[in-house]
Scaffold this active site. Structure first.
Site, PDB file in Angstrom:
ATOM      1  CE  LYS A 262      -2.325  -0.930   3.798  1.00  0.00           C
ATOM      2  NZ  LYS A 262      -1.723  -2.206   4.238  1.00  0.00           N
TER       3      LYS A 262
ATOM      4  NE  ARG B 185      -4.227  -1.333   9.953  1.00  0.00           N
ATOM      5  CZ  ARG B 185      -3.178  -0.728   9.407  1.00  0.00           C
ATOM      6  NH1 ARG B 185      -3.263   0.511   8.977  1.00  0.00           N
ATOM      7  NH2 ARG B 185      -2.047  -1.383   9.274  1.00  0.00           N
TER       8      ARG B 185
ATOM      9  NE  ARG C 133       7.374  -2.269   5.752  1.00  0.00           N
ATOM     10  CZ  ARG C 133       6.047  -2.142   5.731  1.00  0.00           C
ATOM     11  NH1 ARG C 133       5.430  -1.916   4.590  1.00  0.00           N
ATOM     12  NH2 ARG C 133       5.335  -2.245   6.821  1.00  0.00           N
TER      13      ARG C 133
ATOM     14  NE  ARG D 144       6.300   0.314  10.020  1.00  0.00           N
ATOM     15  CZ  ARG D 144       5.128   0.141   9.414  1.00  0.00           C
ATOM     16  NH1 ARG D 144       4.941   0.652   8.210  1.00  0.00           N
ATOM     17  NH2 ARG D 144       4.164  -0.522  10.000  1.00  0.00           N
TER      18      ARG D 144
ATOM     19  NE  ARG E  30       2.437  -4.434  11.287  1.00  0.00           N
ATOM     20  CZ  ARG E  30       3.481  -4.211  10.473  1.00  0.00           C
ATOM     21  NH1 ARG E  30       4.669  -4.720  10.749  1.00  0.00           N
ATOM     22  NH2 ARG E  30       3.320  -3.476   9.398  1.00  0.00           N
TER      23      ARG E  30
END
Ligand code: AMP
Length: 198
Positions: free
Chosen positions: A14, A89, A128, A134, A146
């Site tokens: 996204k 969400r 990532r 992060r 998540r």
């Protein structure tokens, strides 16, 4: 106005696709994840409250993110349209968004839902995590939490918009440019349909 939701599980691309879409279509990017991370960096009370949820891979309470989106909409009165990334969400967030947009005499044109296999999601997020800085991308158990939150609370958002026939599923695997082309085809189709009906 022309408003899009870019929808999909964590790691579905996204953020990457949003950057390309906003520059092509001149939309205002509203990413609740980015806003929350900047609140954390600024050590604001909101950021501090949100951090404990984010570190565990849990969703931040609805009221917090709805309020953030409400102010972002108010702060961008001249926008041609918004690209919502990571919001809504939950079904409650989707209902709140619809209300906020209808107060501004606009609505969601389309929900573009990126589809990526679970195995690929975990691989992408761990990858990532090597460079994103992060903490929620590094720990496999937080990544699992998540994805579980997505399945438990967020997947229902696609069902919510399906009732209004607003969801288009897009294959989210392949090269960044291939996926971008698929997204653009849908958007272009909708923009020309909108121009015809006006
Ligand atoms: P993201 O950058 O979209 O992956 O979001 C990172 C984290 O921020 C999520 O795991 C949640 O803890 C929080 N978050 C972002 N957007 C929302 C939202 N719309 N509702 C609740 N929590 C959110």
């Amino acid at each position: 106005m022309f408003n899009i939701i870019l929808f999909g599980p964590p790691g579905s691309g996204k953020g990457t696709q949003s950057e390309k879409l906003i520059s092509k279509y001149g939309l205002k990017h509203l990413s609740t994840g980015d806003i929350l991370r900047s609140e954390i960096a600024g050590q604001t009370p909101l950021g501090q409250a949100a951090k404990s949820y984010m570190d565990k891979g849990q969703l931040v309470p609805d009221e917090v993110v709805i309020e953030m989106i409400s102010s972002s909409l108010d702060n961008n009165p001249g926008a041609y349209g918004f690209l919502f990334d990571g919001f809504p969400r939950t079904t409650a967030q989707a209902e709140a968004l619809d209300k906020l947009l209808s107060q501004k005499k606009t609505e969601i044109a389309v929900v573009l839902a990126l589809q990526v296999s679970q195995q690929e999601l975990v691989e992408r997020l761990l990858n990532r995590g090597l460079t994103s800085g992060r903490s929620d991308d590094v720990d496999e158990s937080v990544i699992g939490a998540r994805i579980a939150e997505y399945e438990k609370k967020t997947a229902a958002v696609a069902e919510y918009y399906r009732k209004y026939e607003k969801v288009v599923f897009i294959k989210g695997e392949g090269s960044i440019d291939e996926i971008f082309d698929l997204l653009c085809k849908e958007i272009d189709r909708l923009i020309s349909a909108q121009q015809v009906s006006h």
